[in-house]
Design an enzyme around this catalytic site. Structure first.
Site, PDB file in Angstrom:
ATOM      1  N   ALA A 185       4.448  44.524  97.783  1.00 37.92           N
ATOM      2  CA  ALA A 185       4.487  43.079  97.587  1.00 37.92           C
ATOM      3  C   ALA A 185       5.281  42.705  96.340  1.00 37.92           C
ATOM      4  O   ALA A 185       6.005  41.714  96.319  1.00 37.92           O
ATOM      5  CB  ALA A 185       3.064  42.530  97.486  1.00 37.92           C
ATOM      6  N   ASP A 229      49.201  32.655  85.626  1.00 38.91           N
ATOM      7  CA  ASP A 229      50.653  32.738  85.664  1.00 38.91           C
ATOM      8  C   ASP A 229      51.195  31.336  85.907  1.00 38.91           C
ATOM      9  O   ASP A 229      50.511  30.487  86.485  1.00 38.91           O
ATOM     10  CB  ASP A 229      51.064  33.686  86.799  1.00 38.91           C
ATOM     11  CG  ASP A 229      52.533  34.051  86.737  1.00 38.91           C
ATOM     12  OD1 ASP A 229      53.135  33.903  85.669  1.00 38.91           O
ATOM     13  OD2 ASP A 229      53.083  34.465  87.775  1.00 38.91           O
ATOM     14  N   ASP A 264      51.185  37.497  90.450  1.00 39.01           N
ATOM     15  CA  ASP A 264      51.795  37.855  91.726  1.00 39.01           C
ATOM     16  C   ASP A 264      52.640  39.122  91.643  1.00 39.01           C
ATOM     17  O   ASP A 264      52.826  39.815  92.622  1.00 39.01           O
ATOM     18  CB  ASP A 264      52.661  36.700  92.257  1.00 39.01           C
ATOM     19  CG  ASP A 264      53.688  36.233  91.233  1.00 39.01           C
ATOM     20  OD1 ASP A 264      53.797  36.843  90.147  1.00 39.01           O
ATOM     21  OD2 ASP A 264      54.392  35.239  91.518  1.00 39.01           O
ATOM     22  N   ASP A 292      51.699  41.964  86.619  1.00 42.13           N
ATOM     23  CA  ASP A 292      50.373  41.360  86.454  1.00 42.13           C
ATOM     24  C   ASP A 292      49.237  42.308  86.853  1.00 42.13           C
ATOM     25  O   ASP A 292      48.083  42.068  86.500  1.00 42.13           O
ATOM     26  CB  ASP A 292      50.258  40.091  87.310  1.00 42.13           C
ATOM     27  CG  ASP A 292      51.301  39.053  86.944  1.00 42.13           C
ATOM     28  OD1 ASP A 292      51.490  38.820  85.741  1.00 42.13           O
ATOM     29  OD2 ASP A 292      51.936  38.489  87.861  1.00 42.13           O
ATOM     30  N   GLU A 333       0.907  37.255  94.275  1.00 43.42           N
ATOM     31  CA  GLU A 333       0.245  38.253  95.125  1.00 43.42           C
ATOM     32  C   GLU A 333      -0.382  39.365  94.291  1.00 43.42           C
ATOM     33  O   GLU A 333      -1.495  39.833  94.568  1.00 43.42           O
ATOM     34  CB  GLU A 333       1.265  38.840  96.115  1.00 43.42           C
ATOM     35  CG  GLU A 333       1.815  37.819  97.109  1.00 43.42           C
ATOM     36  CD  GLU A 333       3.024  38.344  97.869  1.00 43.42           C
ATOM     37  OE1 GLU A 333       3.143  39.575  98.014  1.00 43.42           O
ATOM     38  OE2 GLU A 333       3.858  37.532  98.293  1.00 43.42           O
ATOM     39  N   ASN A 378       3.896  39.123 102.419  1.00 44.06           N
ATOM     40  CA  ASN A 378       5.236  39.534 101.992  1.00 44.06           C
ATOM     41  C   ASN A 378       6.264  39.269 103.091  1.00 44.06           C
ATOM     42  O   ASN A 378       7.367  38.774 102.839  1.00 44.06           O
ATOM     43  CB  ASN A 378       5.193  41.023 101.640  1.00 44.06           C
ATOM     44  CG  ASN A 378       6.287  41.407 100.654  1.00 44.06           C
ATOM     45  OD1 ASN A 378       6.490  40.713  99.674  1.00 44.06           O
ATOM     46  ND2 ASN A 378       6.959  42.505 100.916  1.00 44.06           N
ATOM     47  N   ASP A 410       8.704  36.135 102.179  1.00 45.15           N
ATOM     48  CA  ASP A 410       9.903  36.675 101.519  1.00 45.15           C
ATOM     49  C   ASP A 410      11.138  36.692 102.405  1.00 45.15           C
ATOM     50  O   ASP A 410      12.228  37.007 101.929  1.00 45.15           O
ATOM     51  CB  ASP A 410       9.649  38.111 101.036  1.00 45.15           C
ATOM     52  CG  ASP A 410       8.846  38.129  99.753  1.00 45.15           C
ATOM     53  OD1 ASP A 410       8.316  37.058  99.399  1.00 45.15           O
ATOM     54  OD2 ASP A 410       8.727  39.192  99.123  1.00 45.15           O
TER      55      ASP A 410
END
Length: 902
Positions: free
Chosen positions: A282, A328, A630, A634, A699, A724, A728
């Site tokens: 849990a 750039d 590009d 780079d 819990e 649970n 959940d």
């Protein structure tokens, strides 16, 4: 040889230094000897080991927590949970493996940039060889269309231009001149006597000596930087790793305490062992990695619709805490399409509307639209622009493109905007070269022959003796020459590239007998034009959004400082004219560089090493850096940055493989949109962590408090596992796709080292978890003692009430988790339809457990009566009822009708 500054040497000195012979080239025997010492291939580093990459996916703390939960689930017989958790682990491992494997392949892409062949002179013969066989001293021939096969020192050139944008970011091809001798500290973009591996010849021809090969080339140095780049965990990965460690410690401590206290009180060892294991299941939010993955994947889909392709899921969240965008200029902030903005003749300056290569836009003079073809002088300039031109404008799938030189492309577009599209036949051409800096053609129109000339104004105006003024050809005075030169200087300060236009009528037969120089004299100066690679339409707006969001945009470009400064001012990146040049960077300490980058925000004429250093310096000062680019230049910086962004249209494959995100439209505005999505995604991750941990703490605490108080266990292990499962799963998933909150881009980025529990989240989780535990324990005691007072065994009723309270408290709590600032009613209670649906499904599942006889036997539940439901709903929904009362009071009774209308 790597210590030589080849651009500083004369041709003769270079030949001597490299030990070559420009008459016959290297002899074969010498080539063989040098091939034992030199290698013209790029080393991509260690071989990628897929198995190792895959196994590394299982070393993350959160994954180890999940593997532990799998074992525990199997021990308590929850095989469904065990299989689900295992599926989550395997899915995450596969996704992580694919992303890392593709990222590692980026180095291999650099190899593809190397020309497969080269034409060389050896043993006095011209031969074609594989470029890997080149050695220093080889004599290489270059022509338009060739890729440069190594780093070369030019020894002859004729009209040679090379596109070096992949290395420098320079938006136009660079003119080369073998005779130039450059200074030692000359920037890469200005080494006019050199040619570099991986660049492309766009015009002219040349001969050159190989001076550096393989990893000693500029491209090789870039590959070396990429090999050395360390992989860093994203902020999200760091936080989840921290969370996993915290959960392990808490789970082991609390679950062990509960089990030991129960045994000490006299409970059976088996019962408390099972209870402890159930609590461990849990307490561990095994759905967390799955929900994170799904939320990131949904964010990726949304971003793809807005032209951002994410290659690495965690990159989405990293965008949300970006503090600096190093962008750039060419193609990202600008269109990467040269555009003529101004046209000037002796008596007027005309503005030309429209951006890029789209042949649409008006000509305006003094604020009113004009027909350019009705003006004789303007028409002549347009004719020169169209016909003294080797490029072609073509319509493509996504608009228009230019085949050839982008400068000439801009001239074609200018002519097309005026309605001039059909070229005349070229009868004679005097080609452009780097010495003359002009191009001339002879054409015939309606029986009259003309010489049309375009080029650099400084190289045209000395050959002009006349000028057109008020539609009349007059003698060109020195004052008028100076007026054009002054206008060129003024335009250049605004980053406009200026070209001059001239012409002269020709006698029909006489022009054929004249040489080039005689032909290009006594010209009539028609005028000049100014062109620029203009900012993208949304760049100014996007830069303002960044600044409002506390993000610093920094322009880093290989272009000229004047060009960079003008564009930066136009789009609001900088208000000053201050620019940091690549030469300055070499003399700044890291601390000085950091301050200058954040103050000036414009960096020009940089090398790949400079870009990489800037990113590293920013990261060292705790900035979260997004880097766009590009070109190959780079790639190292993109790989080093927290989030690397490649251009999808103009980007090289190397850059794309190094990046975490690719822009399909190459637009800076798309980055800003992606940051918006990234912030929303991180907010949602905090929301479902708040929900999951708050519920799970509830819990664990309800069992822990009951053990401390000495009461019977308020829930059975199977009930804990059911809570649970019901709470959940779907509700947490639906919370992960909550729409972004208003004002998300009007707040500063969160700190890089901020805990996931920052801004009071940890206290909220603990307090809500405690509240859920207390009301669940309270309803258990009410049901338990009420049954005893009426002569019944109250354990089943008490547990059913506690069990149901725990579920409904979390289902009410999920609505509180939708925002840390607004109530669910301010946001619109039914705005997240997925959440409403998920909660309804969870309620139905809980009702089945309570009222279906088969499930009652399995879960030890009893049907609940009306008064019991009233207690459960009042206790679990108390907080949200109060918030609704407050919302209603402020909106309707305080006469604030606009309250909460988001």
């Amino acid at each position: 040889m790597t210590e030589k500054l080849w651009w500083q040497l004369s041709i003769a000195e270079s030949v001597t230094a490299v030990g070559s012979n420009i008459e016959g080239g290297l002899p074969s025997k010498e080539v063989q000897e040098r091939q034992t010492r030199f290698n013209n291939s790029l080393d991509s580093g260690k071989q990628i080991q897929p198995l190792v990459l895959l196994l590394n996916q299982f070393t993350d703390t959160m994954v180890l927590v999940l593997l532990g939960a799998t074992v525990i689930s199997g021990l308590v017989g929850a095989m469904g949970d065990a299989l689900t958790i295992m599926a989550i682990v395997i899915l995450n491992a596969v996704l992580g493996f694919i992303q890392e494997y593709r990222a590692e392949k980026s180095l291999d892409e650099i190899k593809k940039l190397v020309s497969p062949h080269a034409v060389v002179l050896r043993d006095g013969k011209t031969i074609k060889i594989p470029s890997q066989e080149l050695v220093p001293g080889d004599l290489v021939f270059l022509e338009a269309g060739d890729k440069v096969p190594a780093d070369l020192r030019l020894i002859s050139s004729s009209g040679l231009e090379i596109d070096e944008s992949a290395l420098t970011g320079e938006s136009v091809p660079v003119e080369k001149n073998a005779e130039d001798i450059c200074l030692a500290d000359t920037l890469l973009a200005e080494k006019s006597n050199m040619a570099f591996l991986g660049t492309s010849v766009t015009r002219g021809r040349g001969r050159a000596l190989v001076v550096e090969t393989g990893m000693n080339t500029v491209m090789g140095q870039i590959a070396g930087m990429m090999k050395e780049t360390e992989k860093n965990m994203t902020p999200l990965q760091v936080r989840l790793d921290q969370l996993g460690k915290i959960l392990i410690a808490i789970c082991l401590l609390v679950c062990a305490l509960v089990a030991l206290l129960g045994i000490w009180r006299g409970e059976s060892i088996l019962t408390m062992f099972m209870a402890g294991i159930s609590l461990a299941v849990a307490a561990i939010p095994e759905g967390l990695p799955a929900i994170v993955t799904v939320v990131l994947a949904l964010g990726v889909q949304r971003m793809a619709k807005h032209n951002a392709i994410v290659r690495k899921l965690p990159a989405v969240e990293t965008l949300g805490c970006t503090t600096v965008i190093c962008s750039d200029k060419t193609g990202t902030l600008t269109r990467n399409q040269m555009t003529v903005r101004k046209l000037a003749v002796m008596d007027k300056t005309v503005e030309i509307e429209g951006d890029g290569y789209e042949p649409r836009g008006k000509f305006t003079w003094a604020g009113r639209s004009i027909q350019a073809l009705n003006d004789k002088n303007l028409k002549m300039i347009l004719n020169i622009a169209l016909n003294c031109n080797q490029s072609a404008l073509r319509q493509e799938k996504n608009g228009y493109g230019v085949q050839g030189d982008p400068t000439e492309g801009a001239l074609l577009v200018m002519a097309a905007k005026a309605g001039l599209k059909n070229k005349l036949e070229i009868l004679r051409e005097i080609p452009f070269d780097s010495e003359r800096k002009r191009m001339s053609v002879v054409v015939q129109e309606q029986g009259q022959y003309y010489l049309l000339v375009k080029g650099a104004l400084d190289y045209i105006i000395p050959y002009c003796s006349r000028v057109v003024k008020n539609d009349t050809v007059k003698t060109l005075e020195n004052t008028e020459k100076q007026a054009f030169i002054n206008m060129q200087e003024a335009w250049a300060s605004d980053a406009l590239r200026v070209l001059g236009f001239a012409y002269k009528p020709l006698i029909q037969d006489n022009w054929k007998k004249k040489n080039d120089l005689e032909l290009e004299t006594d010209l009539i100066l028609a005028g000049i034009c100014g062109m620029i690679d203009p900012p993208r339409p949304g760049a100014l707006r996007s830069v303002k959004k960044c600044q409002r969001a506390g993000i610093v945009p920094v322009m880093i470009t290989g272009d000229h400082p004047l060009t960079a400064s003008a564009i930066a001012r136009e789009i609001g990146i900088s208000k000053e004219n201050r620019v940091i040049s690549g030469g300055e960077i070499d003399h700044l300490t890291d601390s000085e560089l950091y301050k200058r980058v954040l103050q000036d925000r414009v960096v020009a004429r940089v090398s790949p090493q400079h870009k990489n250093r800037i990113v590293n310096v920013l990261k060292a000062h705790q900035q979260v850096v997004a880097m766009t680019g590009d070109g190959v230049n780079d790639a190292p910086a993109i790989k080093t940055a927290d989030i690397g962004i490649a251009m999808g249209i103009s980007g090289t494959q190397v850059t794309k493989e190094s990046a975490g995100m690719i822009l399909t439209d190459d637009d800076f505005s798309t980055i800003v949109r992606a940051i918006y999505e990234g912030r929303a995604i991180y907010d949602n991750i905090r929301k479902f962590i708040r929900y999951l941990l708050g519920g799970n703490i509830g819990e664990v605490l309800v069992m822990f408090l009951a053990t401390l108080m000495g009461t019977p266990l308020p829930m059975l292990p199977i009930q804990i596992l059911w809570v649970n499962l019901v709470t959940d799963g779907l509700p947490a998933m639906a919370l992960g796709i909550e729409p972004p909150e208003p004002g998300i881009m009007n707040r500063p980025p969160r700190p890089k080292n901020e805990s996931i529990f920052a801004r009071g989240l940890g206290w909220i989780i603990l307090s809500r978890g405690t509240y859920i535990a207390m009301i669940s324990l309270a309803t258990f005691l009410i049901g338990y003692y009420w049954s005893h007072q009426h002569g019944m065994d109250g354990l089943d009723l008490g547990r059913t009430m506690a069990f149901t309270t725990l579920v409904f408290a979390q289902l009410f709590y999920v609505f509180e988790c939708r925002s840390e600032q607004y109530s669910p009613f301010e946001l619109g209670f039914f705005k997240n339809k997925f959440l409403i649906g998920a909660v309804l499904i969870s309620i139905i599942m809980q009702l089945f457990v309570i009222y279906l006889p088969t499930l009652q036997n399995v879960f030890a539940t009893v049907p609940l009566e009306g008064w019991q439901w009233a207690i459960i709903l009042l206790a679990s929904g108390f907080r949200i009822i109060l918030r609704f009362i407050l919302y209603t009071w402020q909106r309707f009774f305080v006469f604030n009708r606009g309250y909460a209308k988001i």
